[in-house]
Enzyme design. Structure first.
Site, PDB file in Angstrom:
ATOM      1  N   ALA A 236       7.434  25.373 -45.073  1.00 15.04           N
ATOM      2  CA  ALA A 236       6.936  26.748 -44.992  1.00 15.04           C
ATOM      3  C   ALA A 236       6.043  27.068 -46.188  1.00 15.04           C
ATOM      4  O   ALA A 236       6.258  26.524 -47.276  1.00 15.04           O
ATOM      5  CB  ALA A 236       8.116  27.723 -44.924  1.00 15.04           C
ATOM      6  N   GLY A 238       3.539  26.771 -43.859  1.00 21.81           N
ATOM      7  CA  GLY A 238       3.045  26.044 -42.709  1.00 21.81           C
ATOM      8  C   GLY A 238       1.593  25.607 -42.690  1.00 21.81           C
ATOM      9  O   GLY A 238       1.173  24.947 -41.737  1.00 21.81           O
ATOM     10  N   ASN A 239       0.795  25.927 -43.721  1.00 26.79           N
ATOM     11  CA  ASN A 239      -0.604  25.492 -43.709  1.00 26.79           C
ATOM     12  C   ASN A 239      -0.730  23.972 -43.676  1.00 26.79           C
ATOM     13  O   ASN A 239      -1.546  23.414 -42.935  1.00 26.79           O
ATOM     14  CB  ASN A 239      -1.342  26.046 -44.928  1.00 26.79           C
ATOM     15  CG  ASN A 239      -1.743  27.496 -44.751  1.00 26.79           C
ATOM     16  OD1 ASN A 239      -1.864  27.982 -43.632  1.00 26.79           O
ATOM     17  ND2 ASN A 239      -1.938  28.191 -45.847  1.00 26.79           N
ATOM     18  N   ASP A 258      12.569  23.698 -43.734  1.00 25.66           N
ATOM     19  CA  ASP A 258      12.569  24.663 -44.833  1.00 25.66           C
ATOM     20  C   ASP A 258      13.853  25.464 -44.737  1.00 25.66           C
ATOM     21  O   ASP A 258      14.309  25.795 -43.639  1.00 25.66           O
ATOM     22  CB  ASP A 258      11.353  25.587 -44.789  1.00 25.66           C
ATOM     23  CG  ASP A 258      11.059  26.179 -46.163  1.00 25.66           C
ATOM     24  OD1 ASP A 258      10.165  25.661 -46.850  1.00 25.66           O
ATOM     25  OD2 ASP A 258      11.741  27.144 -46.557  1.00 25.66           O
ATOM     26  N   ARG A 263      10.516  32.593 -44.579  1.00 25.63           N
ATOM     27  CA  ARG A 263       9.351  31.706 -44.625  1.00 25.63           C
ATOM     28  C   ARG A 263       9.222  30.914 -43.318  1.00 25.63           C
ATOM     29  O   ARG A 263       8.110  30.653 -42.851  1.00 25.63           O
ATOM     30  CB  ARG A 263       9.466  30.761 -45.821  1.00 25.63           C
ATOM     31  CG  ARG A 263       9.182  31.451 -47.140  1.00 25.63           C
ATOM     32  CD  ARG A 263       9.639  30.611 -48.332  1.00 25.63           C
ATOM     33  NE  ARG A 263       9.018  29.301 -48.400  1.00 25.63           N
ATOM     34  CZ  ARG A 263       7.842  29.047 -48.987  1.00 25.63           C
ATOM     35  NH1 ARG A 263       7.164  30.036 -49.532  1.00 25.63           N
ATOM     36  NH2 ARG A 263       7.354  27.826 -49.043  1.00 25.63           N
ATOM     37  N   ASP A 285      18.030  22.483 -45.316  1.00 22.25           N
ATOM     38  CA  ASP A 285      17.705  21.862 -46.592  1.00 22.25           C
ATOM     39  C   ASP A 285      17.422  20.382 -46.327  1.00 22.25           C
ATOM     40  O   ASP A 285      18.267  19.666 -45.779  1.00 22.25           O
ATOM     41  CB  ASP A 285      18.895  22.032 -47.534  1.00 22.25           C
ATOM     42  CG  ASP A 285      18.630  21.462 -48.934  1.00 22.25           C
ATOM     43  OD1 ASP A 285      17.652  20.723 -49.112  1.00 22.25           O
ATOM     44  OD2 ASP A 285      19.428  21.776 -49.843  1.00 22.25           O
ATOM     45  N   ASP A 305       6.236  18.434 -50.559  1.00 18.85           N
ATOM     46  CA  ASP A 305       5.664  19.428 -51.463  1.00 18.85           C
ATOM     47  C   ASP A 305       6.806  20.365 -51.873  1.00 18.85           C
ATOM     48  O   ASP A 305       6.913  21.481 -51.364  1.00 18.85           O
ATOM     49  CB  ASP A 305       4.538  20.200 -50.762  1.00 18.85           C
ATOM     50  CG  ASP A 305       3.778  21.108 -51.706  1.00 18.85           C
ATOM     51  OD1 ASP A 305       3.090  20.603 -52.592  1.00 18.85           O
ATOM     52  OD2 ASP A 305       3.895  22.348 -51.565  1.00 18.85           O
ATOM     53  N   CYS A 357       2.167  22.365 -56.925  1.00 18.23           N
ATOM     54  CA  CYS A 357       1.147  23.269 -57.466  1.00 18.23           C
ATOM     55  C   CYS A 357       1.519  23.585 -58.914  1.00 18.23           C
ATOM     56  O   CYS A 357       1.451  24.728 -59.367  1.00 18.23           O
ATOM     57  CB  CYS A 357       0.994  24.532 -56.623  1.00 18.23           C
ATOM     58  SG  CYS A 357       2.516  25.457 -56.353  1.00 18.23           S
TER      59      CYS A 357
END
Length: 464
Positions: A236, A238-239, A258, A263, A285, A305, A357
């Site tokens: 999530a 979701g992009n 997720d 989300r 999870d 990610d 990120c």
């Protein structure tokens, strides 16, 4: 009024160290998360300026019931944002003090000998200031359309198409209603940073995805061929999942996990709008998923990610610094090592992308190094995107195989990506295989990164 109250609550949560910006926004309950995120991000960016304005205009002394966090949000939107389009009684309160606040802002500019609001930002906000110039990236959703049709649509709307960019400098120079094809990613269009496309027909119909360039790298570099079984471990909102589906051309199977229900609800809406099929969503999870479950026996690719400090996101402020404390980084890195180890335990796995990120070595190179040491010769690093200008920090031999992104150097959010591949028997050295980084994921053909995409013989739904 609800927007400003929600933004003030997020600011208060950041100051108390209750989480990162993204998680607090998504858990706020406010229905328009993008609007809320933008407002809080910009308020954080101007935090030091806002504090001086509040002191100089004595707003909090005059309005004793006004919380400091709410005052910052109101004054930001009044003087730097959209001009208080909502707010009820708080809007009326802020407007009563508008003249004093504007006078104080003018005095600040005179004292600092500047003319623009952004010039008031402190040197510590240099990264945020650079991030403010990050372009608007638009990923063409090839499940519904193609690059040529999207370009034609924007040209009919009065935009001027300048062709494929040759350098980052060309992206920096974009202004007005002009746009380019990105120099690295073949289905990414680039618009000036101030371009707002949230109400554009292509966006509302799912033909384009508004996604930062760095965020497009993980799925692009994973590059599963059509028919593959893929896991998006922390999926999530979701992009990246929709990008994977486009690369697979909806042929194959995606398992997306997720743990956050809100989300996941957002993700479900996004994937439906994008026309994604063949994707099983699970509110679970990823660490609890059994790699030996027959359901995942054909999973050859994993995109990982995981939760991170978010230190590479464009908006940084005092609350975010709390979230990135040494203790917080240690806890995050421990989680990231566990989830990466878990992902590598799927028996049919051939290729994995680990991304964050985050700008911190502890969450990036250090995590990859620790996990590779544990697995010995079973997996190796692939030199991801050899032509990408920013490489991993020299934390260990081979770390340069990883890539980094930043507002200043690549004109994107701050990001880290590592590509791991299962070794064939007897092969353990880092690889520079061209593999996915040199493929056109849509056609399954190999090409240099950034090369112009080939036209499709069959076009998708044309937007008129």
């Amino acid at each position: 009024m609800a927007l400003y109250s929600a933004a003030a609550a997020v600011l208060a949560g950041l100051e108390r160290g209750e989480g990162g910006l993204k998680s607090l926004v998504y858990n706020s309950g406010f229905p328009h998360v993008r609007q809320l995120y933008a407002l809080v991000s910009e308020t954080l960016r101007y935090a030091s300026v806002l504090e001086k304005l509040l002191d100089g205009a004595a707003l909090l002394q005059a309005e004793k019931k006004l919380a400091p966090q709410l005052a910052k949000v109101l004054v930001y939107d009044l003087l730097f944002g959209k001009g208080l389009k909502c707010g009820g009684r708080w809007k009326a309160l802020a407007r009563r003090h508008r003249a004093r606040l504007e006078a104080e802002l003018a005095r600040m500019k005179v004292r600092h000998k500047v003319s623009r609001n952004e010039d008031l930002l402190s040197p510590e906000k240099a990264v945020s200031a650079a991030a403010a110039r990050v372009p608007r990236y638009v990923r063409v959703n090839t499940l519904k359309t193609c690059v040529d049709d999207v370009i034609d649509f924007f040209k009919r709307q009065g935009y001027a198409y300048l062709g494929k960019a040759a350098s980052v400098e060309e992206l920096k120079a974009l202004s007005g209603k002009k746009f380019l094809l990105d120099l690295h990613l073949p289905e990414l269009l680039v618009f000036p940073s101030q371009t707002d496309l949230h109400d554009n027909l292509l966006y509302t119909s799912g033909h384009i995805i508004l996604q930062d360039k760095a965020s497009c790298l993980p799925a692009f570099l994973l590059g599963p061929v059509a028919g593959s079984h893929v896991i998006d471990a922390c999926a999530a909102p979701g992009n990246k999942t929709s990008h994977l589906a486009a690369i697979l051309n909806n042929k194959g199977q995606i398992f997306a996990f997720d743990v956050d229900p809100k989300r996941m609800a957002t993700m479900n809406t996004l994937l439906a709008r994008a026309g994604v099929a063949g994707c099983q969503l699970a509110q679970q999870d990823f660490l609890t998923v059994d790699p030996r479950d027959p359901k995942y026996s054909r999973v050859t690719h994993i995109l990982l990610d995981p939760s991170c400090s978010g230190s590479g996101m464009v908006a940084r402020g005092p609350g975010e610094e709390v979230a990135s404390s040494a203790e917080r980084l240690q806890a995050l890195a421990g989680f990231q090592r566990r989830v990466l180890n878990h992902a590598l335990s799927f028996p049919a796995l051939q290729r994995l992308v680990y991304s964050t990120c985050s700008l911190h070595q502890e969450e990036n190179e250090d995590v990859v190094q620790a996990v590779l040491q544990k697995w010995g010769s079973a997996f190796r690093l692939v030199t991801a995107f050899p032509s990408w200008p920013c490489r991993g920090l020299a934390a260990f031999s081979g770390a340069e195989s990883c890539l980094r992104a930043s507002p200043a150097e690549t004109l994107t959010h701050g990001f880290f990506v590592a590509v791991l591949e299962r070794c064939k028997e007897g092969a353990a050295a880092p690889s520079s295989l061209p593999a996915t980084a040199k493929e056109n994921p849509q056609a399954g053909e190999r090409m240099e990164p950034g090369a112009a995409p080939k036209k499709r013989k069959k076009k998708k739904q044309r937007v008129k």
